[in-house]
Design an enzyme around this catalytic site. Structure first.
Site, PDB file in Angstrom:
ATOM      1  N   ASP A  29      -1.442  -5.940  -0.039  1.00  0.00           N
ATOM      2  CA  ASP A  29      -0.124  -5.393  -0.348  1.00  0.00           C
ATOM      3  C   ASP A  29       0.916  -6.518  -0.318  1.00  0.00           C
ATOM      4  O   ASP A  29       0.894  -7.394   0.542  1.00  0.00           O
ATOM      5  CB  ASP A  29       0.233  -4.296   0.666  1.00  0.00           C
ATOM      6  CG  ASP A  29       1.372  -3.429   0.191  1.00  0.00           C
ATOM      7  OD1 ASP A  29       1.126  -2.237  -0.096  1.00  0.00           O
ATOM      8  OD2 ASP A  29       2.517  -3.917   0.104  1.00  0.00           O
ATOM      9  N   ASN A  86      -0.398   8.178  -0.015  1.00  0.00           N
ATOM     10  CA  ASN A  86       0.834   8.942  -0.149  1.00  0.00           C
ATOM     11  C   ASN A  86       0.788   9.706  -1.473  1.00  0.00           C
ATOM     12  O   ASN A  86       0.455   9.131  -2.508  1.00  0.00           O
ATOM     13  CB  ASN A  86       2.048   8.004  -0.118  1.00  0.00           C
ATOM     14  CG  ASN A  86       2.195   7.310   1.224  1.00  0.00           C
ATOM     15  OD1 ASN A  86       1.949   7.906   2.264  1.00  0.00           O
ATOM     16  ND2 ASN A  86       2.581   6.044   1.209  1.00  0.00           N
ATOM     17  N   GLN A  93       5.407   8.043  -2.040  1.00  0.00           N
ATOM     18  CA  GLN A  93       4.638   7.372  -3.100  1.00  0.00           C
ATOM     19  C   GLN A  93       5.610   6.696  -4.065  1.00  0.00           C
ATOM     20  O   GLN A  93       6.476   7.347  -4.655  1.00  0.00           O
ATOM     21  CB  GLN A  93       3.754   8.373  -3.857  1.00  0.00           C
ATOM     22  CG  GLN A  93       2.873   7.672  -4.905  1.00  0.00           C
ATOM     23  CD  GLN A  93       1.923   8.623  -5.640  1.00  0.00           C
ATOM     24  OE1 GLN A  93       1.951   9.839  -5.430  1.00  0.00           O
ATOM     25  NE2 GLN A  93       1.093   8.055  -6.492  1.00  0.00           N
ATOM     26  N   VAL A  95       4.323   4.042  -6.304  1.00  0.00           N
ATOM     27  CA  VAL A  95       3.559   3.599  -7.478  1.00  0.00           C
ATOM     28  C   VAL A  95       2.645   4.753  -7.886  1.00  0.00           C
ATOM     29  O   VAL A  95       1.816   5.214  -7.083  1.00  0.00           O
ATOM     30  CB  VAL A  95       2.727   2.328  -7.176  1.00  0.00           C
ATOM     31  CG1 VAL A  95       1.890   1.944  -8.399  1.00  0.00           C
ATOM     32  CG2 VAL A  95       3.622   1.175  -6.754  1.00  0.00           C
ATOM     33  N   HIS A  99      -3.731   5.150  -4.798  1.00  0.00           N
ATOM     34  CA  HIS A  99      -4.106   3.986  -3.972  1.00  0.00           C
ATOM     35  C   HIS A  99      -4.242   4.430  -2.531  1.00  0.00           C
ATOM     36  O   HIS A  99      -3.534   5.322  -2.065  1.00  0.00           O
ATOM     37  CB  HIS A  99      -3.087   2.846  -4.105  1.00  0.00           C
ATOM     38  CG  HIS A  99      -1.665   3.262  -3.911  1.00  0.00           C
ATOM     39  ND1 HIS A  99      -0.942   3.897  -4.891  1.00  0.00           N
ATOM     40  CD2 HIS A  99      -0.839   3.150  -2.848  1.00  0.00           C
ATOM     41  CE1 HIS A  99       0.285   4.146  -4.447  1.00  0.00           C
ATOM     42  NE2 HIS A  99       0.364   3.722  -3.203  1.00  0.00           N
ATOM     43  N   HIS A 101      -4.013   2.999   1.285  1.00  0.00           N
ATOM     44  CA  HIS A 101      -3.548   1.891   2.129  1.00  0.00           C
ATOM     45  C   HIS A 101      -4.539   1.720   3.283  1.00  0.00           C
ATOM     46  O   HIS A 101      -4.765   2.666   4.043  1.00  0.00           O
ATOM     47  CB  HIS A 101      -2.189   2.211   2.745  1.00  0.00           C
ATOM     48  CG  HIS A 101      -1.057   2.365   1.783  1.00  0.00           C
ATOM     49  ND1 HIS A 101      -0.134   1.362   1.566  1.00  0.00           N
ATOM     50  CD2 HIS A 101      -0.681   3.411   1.008  1.00  0.00           C
ATOM     51  CE1 HIS A 101       0.773   1.795   0.695  1.00  0.00           C
ATOM     52  NE2 HIS A 101       0.469   3.028   0.339  1.00  0.00           N
TER      53      HIS A 101
HETATM   54  P1  AMP Z   1       3.227   3.745  -2.007  1.00  0.00           P
HETATM   55  O1  AMP Z   1       4.649   3.637  -1.491  1.00  0.00           O
HETATM   56  O2  AMP Z   1       2.320   4.550  -1.162  1.00  0.00           O
HETATM   57  O3  AMP Z   1       3.233   4.177  -3.458  1.00  0.00           O
HETATM   58  O4  AMP Z   1       2.637   2.279  -1.945  1.00  0.00           O
HETATM   59  C1  AMP Z   1       2.830   1.334  -2.951  1.00  0.00           C
HETATM   60  C2  AMP Z   1       2.536  -0.001  -2.339  1.00  0.00           C
HETATM   61  O5  AMP Z   1       2.341  -0.924  -3.383  1.00  0.00           O
HETATM   62  C3  AMP Z   1       3.662  -0.555  -1.461  1.00  0.00           C
HETATM   63  O6  AMP Z   1       3.154  -0.772  -0.150  1.00  0.00           O
HETATM   64  C4  AMP Z   1       4.061  -1.843  -2.159  1.00  0.00           C
HETATM   65  O7  AMP Z   1       4.399  -2.865  -1.238  1.00  0.00           O
HETATM   66  C5  AMP Z   1       2.817  -2.175  -2.955  1.00  0.00           C
HETATM   67  N1  AMP Z   1       3.001  -2.972  -4.147  1.00  0.00           N
HETATM   68  C6  AMP Z   1       3.870  -2.760  -5.160  1.00  0.00           C
HETATM   69  N2  AMP Z   1       3.716  -3.690  -6.126  1.00  0.00           N
HETATM   70  C7  AMP Z   1       2.719  -4.517  -5.709  1.00  0.00           C
HETATM   71  C8  AMP Z   1       2.074  -5.661  -6.270  1.00  0.00           C
HETATM   72  N3  AMP Z   1       2.442  -6.162  -7.449  1.00  0.00           N
HETATM   73  N4  AMP Z   1       1.088  -6.253  -5.556  1.00  0.00           N
HETATM   74  C9  AMP Z   1       0.710  -5.748  -4.352  1.00  0.00           C
HETATM   75  N5  AMP Z   1       1.269  -4.658  -3.785  1.00  0.00           N
HETATM   76  C10 AMP Z   1       2.262  -4.057  -4.448  1.00  0.00           C
END
Ligand code: AMP
Length: 113
Positions: A29, A86, A93, A95, A99, A101
């Site tokens: 991350d 999430n 969430q 993204v 995914h 974590h």
């Molecule tokens: P969520 O908030 O559960 O959707 O988690 C999305 C995660 O993606 C967050 O912890 C971000 O820090 C991570 N994230 C977003 N863009 C990138 C990226 N380019 N490379 C690695 N992690 C990322």
């Protein structure tokens, strides 16, 4: 292709990849919330767990088993770790590509925030 995690899976955006097979990619991350913070994603675009179907059950199981394998490889399995996904805005969430974590290397708190 506008999904950032699809672009990472396709190698179009640089990331610190720790594991890859024909179904799953795992990478560190960008904004780690624990000493070890790795994201495990299916290569296939699925928006989140709520969007997954019965046909994807084996893929979802595979993501979880890959997480356990990575936890072993990262040396966090013995002390314990957390695996969380999430789903939707209220859960945080940010993204819209499923995914998981994988968090470890520090004491986790419960209930989570
Ligand atoms: P969520 O908030 O559960 O959707 O988690 C999305 C995660 O993606 C967050 O912890 C971000 O820090 C991570 N994230 C977003 N863009 C990138 C990226 N380019 N490379 C690695 N992690 C990322």
């Amino acid at each position: 292709m506008s999904c950032i995690f699809c672009q990472i899976a396709a190698g179009e955006i640089a990331s610190d990849i720790v594991y890859r097979d024909e179904q799953v990619v795992a990478f560190r991350d960008l904004n780690p919330q624990a000493p070890t913070h790795i994201l495990i994603i299916p290569i296939q675009h699925i928006e989140n767990l709520a969007d997954a179907s019965e046909e994807q059950a084996a893929l979802l199981g595979h993501c979880n088993l890959v997480a356990a394998q990575i936890a072993q490889a990262e040396g966090i399995a013995e002390d314990g770790y957390r695996l969380v996904t999430n789903v939707g805005a209220a859960a945080g969430q940010s993204v819209d590509h499923l995914h998981f974590h994988l968090l470890g290397g520090r004491r986790m708190h419960w209930p989570p925030g």
